[in-house]
Design an enzyme around this catalytic site. Structure first.
Site, PDB file in Angstrom:
ATOM      1  CE  LYS A 104      -4.462   0.941   0.147  1.00 19.01           C
ATOM      2  NZ  LYS A 104      -5.555   0.097  -0.368  1.00 19.01           N
TER       3      LYS A 104
HETATM    4  P1  NAD Z   1     -13.029   7.974  -3.033  1.00 22.70           P
HETATM    5  O1  NAD Z   1     -12.007   8.998  -2.713  1.00 22.70           O
HETATM    6  O2  NAD Z   1     -13.435   7.779  -4.450  1.00 22.70           O
HETATM    7  O3  NAD Z   1     -14.371   8.262  -2.193  1.00 22.70           O
HETATM    8  C1  NAD Z   1     -14.369   8.418  -0.815  1.00 22.70           C
HETATM    9  C2  NAD Z   1     -15.765   8.847  -0.370  1.00 22.70           C
HETATM   10  O4  NAD Z   1     -15.789   8.895   1.056  1.00 22.70           O
HETATM   11  C3  NAD Z   1     -16.172  10.253  -0.844  1.00 22.70           C
HETATM   12  O5  NAD Z   1     -17.553  10.247  -1.167  1.00 22.70           O
HETATM   13  C4  NAD Z   1     -15.934  11.107   0.391  1.00 22.70           C
HETATM   14  O6  NAD Z   1     -16.741  12.276   0.414  1.00 22.70           O
HETATM   15  C5  NAD Z   1     -16.321  10.148   1.483  1.00 22.70           C
HETATM   16  N1  NAD Z   1     -15.752  10.501   2.781  1.00 22.70           N
HETATM   17  C6  NAD Z   1     -14.489  10.912   3.045  1.00 22.70           C
HETATM   18  N2  NAD Z   1     -14.379  11.189   4.365  1.00 22.70           N
HETATM   19  C7  NAD Z   1     -15.579  10.925   4.912  1.00 22.70           C
HETATM   20  C8  NAD Z   1     -16.091  11.025   6.229  1.00 22.70           C
HETATM   21  N3  NAD Z   1     -15.322  11.460   7.222  1.00 22.70           N
HETATM   22  N4  NAD Z   1     -17.386  10.684   6.434  1.00 22.70           N
HETATM   23  C9  NAD Z   1     -18.163  10.252   5.416  1.00 22.70           C
HETATM   24  N5  NAD Z   1     -17.738  10.134   4.150  1.00 22.70           N
HETATM   25  C10 NAD Z   1     -16.458  10.476   3.910  1.00 22.70           C
HETATM   26  O7  NAD Z   1     -12.473   6.620  -2.394  1.00 22.70           O
HETATM   27  P2  NAD Z   1     -12.838   5.124  -2.830  1.00 22.70           P
HETATM   28  O8  NAD Z   1     -11.854   4.679  -3.850  1.00 22.70           O
HETATM   29  O9  NAD Z   1     -14.284   5.037  -3.081  1.00 22.70           O
HETATM   30  O10 NAD Z   1     -12.454   4.337  -1.480  1.00 22.70           O
HETATM   31  C11 NAD Z   1     -13.367   4.237  -0.395  1.00 22.70           C
HETATM   32  C12 NAD Z   1     -12.924   3.106   0.521  1.00 22.70           C
HETATM   33  O11 NAD Z   1     -12.896   1.876  -0.226  1.00 22.70           O
HETATM   34  C13 NAD Z   1     -11.537   3.250   1.129  1.00 22.70           C
HETATM   35  O12 NAD Z   1     -11.539   2.694   2.415  1.00 22.70           O
HETATM   36  C14 NAD Z   1     -10.665   2.412   0.209  1.00 22.70           C
HETATM   37  O13 NAD Z   1      -9.489   1.951   0.855  1.00 22.70           O
HETATM   38  C15 NAD Z   1     -11.620   1.274  -0.098  1.00 22.70           C
HETATM   39  N6  NAD Z   1     -11.296   0.541  -1.324  1.00 22.70           N
HETATM   40  C16 NAD Z   1     -11.251   1.171  -2.529  1.00 22.70           C
HETATM   41  C17 NAD Z   1     -10.964   0.436  -3.676  1.00 22.70           C
HETATM   42  C18 NAD Z   1     -10.968   1.056  -5.058  1.00 22.70           C
HETATM   43  O14 NAD Z   1     -10.870   0.304  -6.042  1.00 22.70           O
HETATM   44  N7  NAD Z   1     -11.108   2.365  -5.190  1.00 22.70           N
HETATM   45  C19 NAD Z   1     -10.701  -0.937  -3.582  1.00 22.70           C
HETATM   46  C20 NAD Z   1     -10.788  -1.559  -2.335  1.00 22.70           C
HETATM   47  C21 NAD Z   1     -11.084  -0.797  -1.215  1.00 22.70           C
END
Ligand code: NAD
Length: 412
Positions: A104
């Site tokens: 990561k």
């Molecule tokens: P992103 O940046 O696209 O979206 C994050 C979302 O969370 C946004 O809508 C933001 O406004 C919201 N957010 C941020 N802080 C917040 C808070 N304090 N309270 C409520 N909402 C909040 O990120 P993503 O890629 O969608 O990732 C989200 C989660 O999924 C993370 O934990 C990431 O590690 C996990 N994840 C992502 C992927 C991927 O392919 N993108 C894969 C596996 C896991």
């Protein structure tokens, strides 16, 4: 004592080690990260001043294949968080049986404070600093919180300028730059397959099941869209700025359009405004945290009214909350399986890049489904074998596979 993300991950791991009765030297080998890199990132800001940021790349384990894991831009990024997320990737790639290890990366920055040009310069500086330890057969980053296909495009370009054309150095790229069809939706789609399998095992369906989703970024918005298309009732959604609620179900296509135009779900007129705390405790069948880690904790776990928690985010549940959910009979679909759709389709993207092929989206989605269904079978079998929680079973599936590879390669 509240545990940090790394301690929490290790607690879950130790439970799997105990079930599998692993000897001490193997536990040490599996838990210890292979490499931790901290880099100082100096960039010129648009006003001519010097910006100074700290970045990390933690490579946890590569016994089953090259290190693999996302890149996060967030002010809270620190070494313990990146360590925990790197370790989770090792077990996640093993659970869905893709030939990668775990890694990561992250930069401690609030990307909203930077212009597009500054963000590009920061990304390029990070690539420059970590390029000695990454590569298509060594370590392959991907998007995570606050990073997207454009950031991966800059990443690919910077690496290729230094080492020659290498699209397979990073996944989650734009389609025009050797990205894969289906990658954007993959994490949300994988979550849908995971919850479908778990509901199905209990004789239930997505159609008619109610969901609340925290986070409306890549994962949360795709999850909402795909569940809605399958007849689910999405009663609540939130993002950084706040949330919206509608008991008989939100109009998700209209909410997606509202969020596209305004940048947030708040002020969506056809719903009631709620806070992020309210969102986590609304009446629903399935609660899906899809934003930050540790949002479900001792302080709110007893207020959760969902019957099931779908961990779309990484590490959304603290160990205390996990214990409370288990006592209350709330099923947790663990992150290392639930959100593994992203890395699974990243594997398909990497495979297409290394073979110079382009697959149809149906093929990508179909193969993703196969990986999610097969891993559910392995997890369900392990739950039965050890009479344990789904989280412990998922860790045990991952640990068994990594352990076998480690032993076959030799402990050194
Ligand atoms: P992103 O940046 O696209 O979206 C994050 C979302 O969370 C946004 O809508 C933001 O406004 C919201 N957010 C941020 N802080 C917040 C808070 N304090 N309270 C409520 N909402 C909040 O990120 P993503 O890629 O969608 O990732 C989200 C989660 O999924 C993370 O934990 C990431 O590690 C996990 N994840 C992502 C992927 C991927 O392919 N993108 C894969 C596996 C896991």
């Amino acid at each position: 004592m509240t545990m940090n993300a790394y301690q929490t991950t290790n607690l879950y791991l130790e439970r799997a080690f105990d079930l599998l009765a692993l000897p001490e030297r193997l536990r040490t080998a599996l838990i210890t990260p292979s490499r931790e890199l901290r880099v100082e990132l100096l960039i010129e800001l648009d006003d001519g001043s010097l910006g100074h940021y700290i970045g990390y790349r933690v490579q946890h384990d590569d016994s089953r294949g090259p290190f693999k894991g996302g890149l996060r831009y967030h002010p809270d990024v620190d070494l313990d968080e990146v360590r925990a997320l790197a370790s989770l990737m090792t077990w996640k790639t093993a659970v869905v049986d893709v030939p990668f290890g775990g890694a990561k990366g992250g930069i401690q920055v609030d990307p909203k404070q930077l212009s597009r040009r500054e963000l590009e310069r920061l990304t390029r500086r990070f690539v420059e600093q970590i390029s000695p330890v990454i590569g298509p057969e060594t370590d392959i980053p991907a998007p995570d919180m606050n990073t997207n296909a454009q950031v991966m495009g800059w990443f690919f370009d910077e690496y290729s300028r230094r080492k020659g054309f290498a699209p397979a150095v990073v996944t989650g790229k734009p389609l025009e730059l050797h990205g894969s069809l289906g990658r954007d939706a993959a994490t949300g789609r994988g979550c849908v397959f995971a919850v479908r399998e778990v509901l199905g095992a209990a004789g239930k369906k997505i159609d008619g099941t109610s969901f609340a989703i925290q986070g409306f970024g890549n994962v949360g918005s795709w999850l909402a869209r795909l569940l809605y298309e399958r007849g689910a009732r999405i009663v609540g959604v939130s993002d950084l700025k706040g949330g919206v609620f509608k008991g008989d179900g939100l109009d998700i296509p209209a909410l997606l359009e509202h969020a596209r135009i305004t940048g947030s779900v708040v002020d969506f007129v056809r719903a009631e405004a709620i806070t992020n705390h309210d969102l986590l405790t609304v009446e629903c069948d399935v609660l899906a945290p899809a934003a930050l880690g540790h949002v479900l904790h001792e302080g709110n776990a007893r207020d959760v009214r969902a019957k099931c928690v779908l961990e779309a985010a990484n590490g959304p549940t603290t160990a205390d909350a996990d214990q409370i959910f288990s006592e209350r009979g709330i099923v947790c679909i663990p992150d290392i399986w639930a959100n593994a759709g992203g890395v699974t389709v990243s594997y398909f993207e990497w495979t297409q890049n290394t073979q110079k092929l382009k697959w149809e989206e149906e093929q990508v989605n179909h193969m993703l489904e196969q990986h999610m269904v097969a891993s559910h079978r392995a997890i369900a079998g392990t739950m039965e074998e050890f009479k344990c929680s789904m989280r412990t079973a998922a860790f045990a599936v991952g640990v068994r596979r990594v352990k076998e590879a480690t032993l076959l390669r030799g402990l050194g």
